[in-house]
Design an enzyme around this catalytic site. Structure first.
Site, PDB file in Angstrom:
ATOM      1  N   CYS A 217      34.711  48.404  48.493  1.00  0.00           N
ATOM      2  CA  CYS A 217      33.827  48.235  47.330  1.00  0.00           C
ATOM      3  C   CYS A 217      33.013  46.947  47.378  1.00  0.00           C
ATOM      4  CB  CYS A 217      34.655  48.268  46.045  1.00  0.00           C
ATOM      5  SG  CYS A 217      35.554  49.820  45.791  1.00  0.00           S
TER       6      CYS A 217
ATOM      7  N   HIS B 120      37.493  36.732  53.421  1.00  0.00           N
ATOM      8  CA  HIS B 120      38.205  37.819  54.104  1.00  0.00           C
ATOM      9  C   HIS B 120      39.663  37.407  54.276  1.00  0.00           C
ATOM     10  CE1 HIS B 120      39.078  41.209  56.574  1.00  0.00           C
ATOM     11  NE2 HIS B 120      37.814  41.505  56.834  1.00  0.00           N
TER      12      HIS B 120
ATOM     13  N   HIS C  19      24.485  35.492  33.434  1.00  0.00           N
ATOM     14  CA  HIS C  19      24.871  36.905  33.479  1.00  0.00           C
ATOM     15  C   HIS C  19      25.930  37.118  34.551  1.00  0.00           C
ATOM     16  CE1 HIS C  19      21.373  37.579  30.948  1.00  0.00           C
ATOM     17  NE2 HIS C  19      20.615  36.971  31.858  1.00  0.00           N
TER      18      HIS C  19
ATOM     19  N   HIS D 299      32.615  43.558  39.677  1.00  0.00           N
ATOM     20  CA  HIS D 299      32.877  44.920  40.133  1.00  0.00           C
ATOM     21  C   HIS D 299      33.746  45.666  39.131  1.00  0.00           C
ATOM     22  CE1 HIS D 299      33.996  48.373  42.413  1.00  0.00           C
ATOM     23  NE2 HIS D 299      35.215  47.955  42.667  1.00  0.00           N
TER      24      HIS D 299
ATOM     25  N   HIS E 124      32.536  52.471  31.845  1.00  0.00           N
ATOM     26  CA  HIS E 124      32.664  53.536  30.850  1.00  0.00           C
ATOM     27  C   HIS E 124      31.670  54.664  31.106  1.00  0.00           C
ATOM     28  CE1 HIS E 124      32.087  55.516  26.904  1.00  0.00           C
ATOM     29  NE2 HIS E 124      33.371  55.235  26.718  1.00  0.00           N
TER      30      HIS E 124
ATOM     31  N   ASN F 186      33.993  53.965  38.406  1.00  0.00           N
ATOM     32  CA  ASN F 186      34.000  53.054  39.553  1.00  0.00           C
ATOM     33  C   ASN F 186      33.146  53.683  40.656  1.00  0.00           C
ATOM     34  OD1 ASN F 186      34.502  51.504  41.808  1.00  0.00           O
ATOM     35  ND2 ASN F 186      36.713  51.368  41.488  1.00  0.00           N
TER      36      ASN F 186
END
Length: 543
Positions: free
Chosen positions: A260, A339, A438, A442, A471, A475
């Site tokens: 992701c 990582h 802002h 994720h 919502h 995802n």
């Protein structure tokens, strides 16, 4: 050690319903669930990552530090002379010939040219487009369970487990899923279904992007596509090149298995290729094939992705041409990548494998929240010195240094005060609201967003875009951060000079951040997946 381990655990009482049989038949049953929570980022900050962040800052800031000194010295020298003395020093006491003047101007022009040419060009985000699937692909939570039951692929226990996940996922009743996953007695993870799903999402997003930006596909010099689980031959990037008949010397890349967080990785790769090749325009496409995340078995760790992942795609147009500044929306300021793959638990926290019946799926480890928290902590610690105001950096670094030098005084959590807060020994949590206007975190799940909010000290309004995207669209993997930015634009909240923090994490385990600065006020777009429902948020999430 026991107290530290206990601090990472959370308990939850789960209502199992009425016992259907046995000696306790007809009685309500409950169980206590113990889970790991996100670690406290600030209690265990590693000093080496703070040093890494300051290394990034100093390596780029040495020029800014020397220029004021030079100006100050020259200003003091000139300021000590009166106007007459300065005029006499320049014209009366110095003699110039034409050759000297020309040589000086040539050296000055050469130095300025070398500096301008060696300086990295800024990367502009001209515009982006997010894919809105057809209405017939909408699926509510109740319909999800009904279709899964009719497919005949799940037993009642697996269906009940997925229903519980959906109930607390934070996903609404209008997210999108390909209908092939619910077909009875059929394998949805076929090359045909995968290509159909990926092409529908990618081509729709790219068509909108090219139309909004008035760019021809042949003008694109760099193409980066990321899709974690579906990697056909020819690649998805080759599918795009073929469909739009792009030019033969295009630099195309296809990223797979990156999870992701791949959206930020793709932005970083596109930036590097633009800087290295001077291609001018780059397109980044972030998507995921839900049909390849679908699992039709019984192992619970592999059923989790079924409840969360939904269809989505984003296409982004980047440029390093200075003339595109006038029409660009944002300028890329920082990319910080972390990582944790060297750690075995992190590496296996999100793992594609087969179960006992040789059914392929994506397994989510119980350690995911903990290893994700450590990756987030490392990424945020490195990013902090680059973006936080000096006052926040000073307080934060002083706290980190104190805990590094005197670990015995900070090894136990500080006692609560009478007012319900913590004592002065508590670590200082930087106020990231002073660095960013802002936040696009994720949208993995409701629980993850709540942990992020509490650990970073954010307000409900700061994570409104993330919760709204979860919502409305679920995802959507690597494209979720772009649905969140589209939400902010649809609300008309992005103004000139505002800074946007995109934070994503995924398999590996990786955590990546991208920081953008708005170069102009972003008006409410005429095309957006949010236009028909943005006015209903955030109230709709509480309904």
């Amino acid at each position: 050690m026991a107290r530290e381990e206990q601090a990472l655990l959370s308990t939850e009482i789960v209502n199992r319903g009425v016992e259907p049989s046995g000696p306790d038949a007809g009685s309500p049953t409950f169980s206590v669930r113990v889970r790991r929570r996100l670690p406290d980022f600030l209690q265990s900050v590693n000093l080496k990552y703070v040093k890494l962040g300051y290394h990034y800052l100093l390596s780029h800031g040495v020029y800014l530090a020397t220029i004021p000194v030079i100006v100050l010295v020259c200003g003091a020298e000139v300021g000590s002379l009166s106007r007459d003395e300065l005029w006499r020093k320049v014209w009366d006491e110095a003699t110039y010939d034409l050759a000297t003047v020309l040589a000086f101007l040539a050296v000055l022009a050469f130095t300025i040219s070398v500096y301008i040419m060696s300086r990295p060009r800024p990367i502009y985000l001209i515009d982006f487009a997010t894919y809105k699937p057809a209405d017939e692909l909408k699926v509510s939570k109740a319909e999800f369970i009904d279709l899964a039951r009719k497919s005949g692929k799940f037993d009642e226990e697996s269906l009940a487990f997925q229903a519980r996940l959906l109930a607390k996922s934070g996903i609404g009743d209008e997210s999108y899923m390909p209908r092939c996953v619910f077909q009875p007695d059929a394998n949805c993870a076929t090359m045909k279904e995968g290509r159909a799903e990926a092409s529908a999402a990618m081509f729709a997003a790219l068509d909108e992007l090219f139309e909004k930006c008035h760019v021809r596909p042949k003008d694109v010099g760099v193409l980066v596509v990321n899709c974690s689980l579906f990697n056909p031959t020819p690649s998805l990037s080759a599918m795009i090149v073929n469909h739009y008949k792009m030019r033969g010397n295009i630099l195309s890349y296809n990223l797979g298995g990156t999870g992701c967080s791949a959206g930020v990785i793709s932005i970083d790769l596109a930036r590097d290729m633009l800087q290295a090749s001077g291609a001018g325009l780059a397109v980044v496409v972030s998507t995921e094939a839900v049909s390849f995340t679908w699992y039709a078995g019984k192992r619970r760790s592999m059923l989790i992705p079924n409840a969360f992942f939904r269809a989505g795609c984003a296409a982004v147009l980047l440029s390093n041409r200075r003339r595109d500044f006038r029409r660009a929306k944002y300028q890329l300021e920082h990319v910080v990548r972390t990582h944790k793959g060297a750690d075995d638990r992190s590496f296996r926290s999100v793992y594609q494998e087969e179960d006992e019946q040789r059914i392929k799926g994506l397994s989510i480890s119980r350690d995911l929240v903990e290893v994700g928290g450590h990756a987030l902590k490392t990424n945020i610690t490195t990013l902090g010195p680059l973006v936080l105001p000096f006052s926040e950096q000073l307080l934060f670094f002083a706290g980190v240094l104190f805990r590094h030098l005197y670990p015995s005084k900070t090894s136990t959590p500080p006692p609560p005060t009478a007012e319900g807060g913590t004592s002065a020994a508590a670590p200082y949590i930087p106020d990231f609201k002073r660095a960013f206007e802002h936040f696009c975190m994720h949208a993995a799940s409701r629980d993850v967003l709540e942990h992020l909010q509490s650990n970073l000290g954010l307000r409900d309004t700061d994570l409104e875009a993330s919760r709204a995207a979860l919502h409305r669209f679920g995802n959507t993997s690597s494209s979720s951060i772009w649905y969140e930015l589209a939400y902010l634009e649809a609300k008309g909240r992005v103004r000139r000079g505002d800074r946007v923090w995109q934070l994503a994490f995924g398999s590996g385990f990786k955590c990546n951040s991208a920081v953008w600065r708005a170069v102009r006020r972003v008006r409410r777009p005429s095309r957006s997946p949010w236009l028909d429902c943005v006015d209903q948020y955030p109230a709709r999430m509480d309904a």
